[in-house]
Motif scaffolding. Sequence first.
Motif, short mmCIF file in Angstrom:
data_model
loop_
_atom_site.label_atom_id
_atom_site.label_comp_id
_atom_site.label_asym_id
_atom_site.label_seq_id
_atom_site.Cartn_x
_atom_site.Cartn_y
_atom_site.Cartn_z
N ALA A 30 45.06 49.73 27.45
CA ALA A 30 45.94 49.94 28.61
C ALA A 30 45.54 49.05 29.77
O ALA A 30 46.35 48.77 30.66
N GLY A 31 44.28 48.61 29.80
CA GLY A 31 43.83 47.75 30.89
C GLY A 31 42.51 47.10 30.56
O GLY A 31 41.62 47.73 30.00
N ARG A 32 42.41 45.82 30.88
CA ARG A 32 41.16 45.10 30.66
C ARG A 32 40.92 44.19 31.86
O ARG A 32 41.84 43.54 32.36
N GLY A 33 39.71 44.15 32.35
CA GLY A 33 39.41 43.36 33.53
C GLY A 33 39.64 41.88 33.32
O GLY A 33 39.30 41.33 32.27
N ALA A 34 40.24 41.24 34.30
CA ALA A 34 40.52 39.81 34.18
C ALA A 34 39.26 38.97 34.30
O ALA A 34 39.24 37.82 33.87
N TYR A 35 38.19 39.53 34.88
CA TYR A 35 36.99 38.75 35.12
C TYR A 35 35.77 39.25 34.36
O TYR A 35 34.73 38.62 34.38
N GLY A 36 35.88 40.41 33.70
CA GLY A 36 34.73 40.92 32.96
C GLY A 36 34.60 42.41 33.09
O GLY A 36 35.52 43.16 32.77
N GLY A 37 33.46 42.86 33.58
CA GLY A 37 33.21 44.29 33.70
C GLY A 37 32.45 44.82 32.50
O GLY A 37 31.81 44.07 31.76
N SER A 38 32.55 46.12 32.27
CA SER A 38 31.80 46.73 31.17
C SER A 38 32.58 47.82 30.46
O SER A 38 31.99 48.68 29.82
#
Length: 488
Positions: A409-417
């Motif tokens: 449903a959502g994934r960070g455009a720059y990364g994250g965990s």
Amino acid sequence: MAISVETFFLVPDAQGTLQAQIQQMIAQGILSGRLHRGEKLPSSRRLATHLGVSRITVTLAYTELLANDYLTSRGRSGYYVSDNAPVPPVYEPTAPAEDRVDWPRAIVKTFSGGDTLDKPRDWARYRYPFIYGQADPTLFDHANWRLCGMRALGAKDFSSLTADYFDQDDPLLVEFIARHTLPRRGIAARPSEILITMGAQNALWLTAQVLLNARRQAAVEDPCYYALRDLLTQTRCTMVPISVDSNGLPPEAIPDRTDVIFCTPSHQSPTTATMPMDRRKALLDRARELNALIVEDDYEFELSFLGSPSPSLKSLDREGRVIYVGSFSKSLFPGLRLGYLVGSAAFIREARALRAQVLRHPPGHMQRSAAYFLSLGHYDAQIRRMSKALHDRRRTLEESVARHGLTVAGRGAYGGSSLWMRAPAGVDTTALAERLRTQSVLIEPGAPFFAGPDRPRDFYRLGYSSIQRKSIDAGVAQIAAALSGYWT
């Protein structure tokens, strides 16, 4: 080990002579297991002075206990609990007196019963811990952290270890944040505009307490960091949830009369959406129209392994409307509990005074250890190491999710965990999480992140900071199997 004289006291309405009361007090301490075999009792002179009785009274009590083999005497060394004393193997505190307080009436404000997720303390023993916000010990630089901690314990840094800063902070840590951390986010701040906190949540609490009351209105993202709603509830403000979209918080949806806007523009929590530049400017414009303040929680900005992070909202602010919240808990380790607030000097002054009243300041030794770890370059090296590992895990997780037919449903455009996931319609991910837990799989159900009684039940979060790359595909397969057999 010597038993502290402070642990002994006489009950005012006790029966019997003083000698009998002292004898009974010591015997009960031994029989209950509170006083252990081999422990040294206070001298008769010290105990007599402490209890306000004559020394001969204590000596006679000791002599009687000696005769009954509760105590033993070692020459001029004193009295000790005898090795033959009937001491139980485990100390069990005596049951408290009957509690007759009407606690529902006595408690005027409750803090329990919020939306805090149940994260098992033994998460590391699970085979597939897709749990967010916990540290993978294999990624942490234990050796250099230990060296920094030892250096902070040295004589040169004695004052940073022992001094009461009252409302101030370690100048080395504040300087590093001002000169190195904040410029990476495009922020310029003086020391008077920086406050060290016990993690980001403490920073948010201080901010809410200073800015909000029952007459003010706060806009929050929906879904949002679940603990934020709990701490805003304590202020009794009017809380308005604003549904986020794929670009984060829509400024046009913020209602009139809003006083404070809480948001996570760089990495929306929990959907991981990144707010584009035009919307950031629109959000600042909307805050200006409302004469409102913005609280920017910039968690995980360091973990931008997919590309350079977008500029912080604070860096675009030219009017002092943005209060910036940062933290080292995600990039170092959660137990560190060090974060920071950046804002106008007038705001920081009040937040500093409130912090001093509640907890004075975060421990000086932890601040100095972190300052050394940061300034000696160990922090940057760790971020590079973590980013590479998380990038590899992210790629493996996305490939596995696609292979097993799960929906992102959502994934960070720059990364994250983490990835924000959605289960098929009708699936209650709280029940799913309980079922998976019995199979040694941990996921986080999404309902607590949403506001209101009719919360969506089909969202969940998969963290990948705590699970080894080699275990990801097998864990995702377990999730897919549980989803396919959910109704059986």
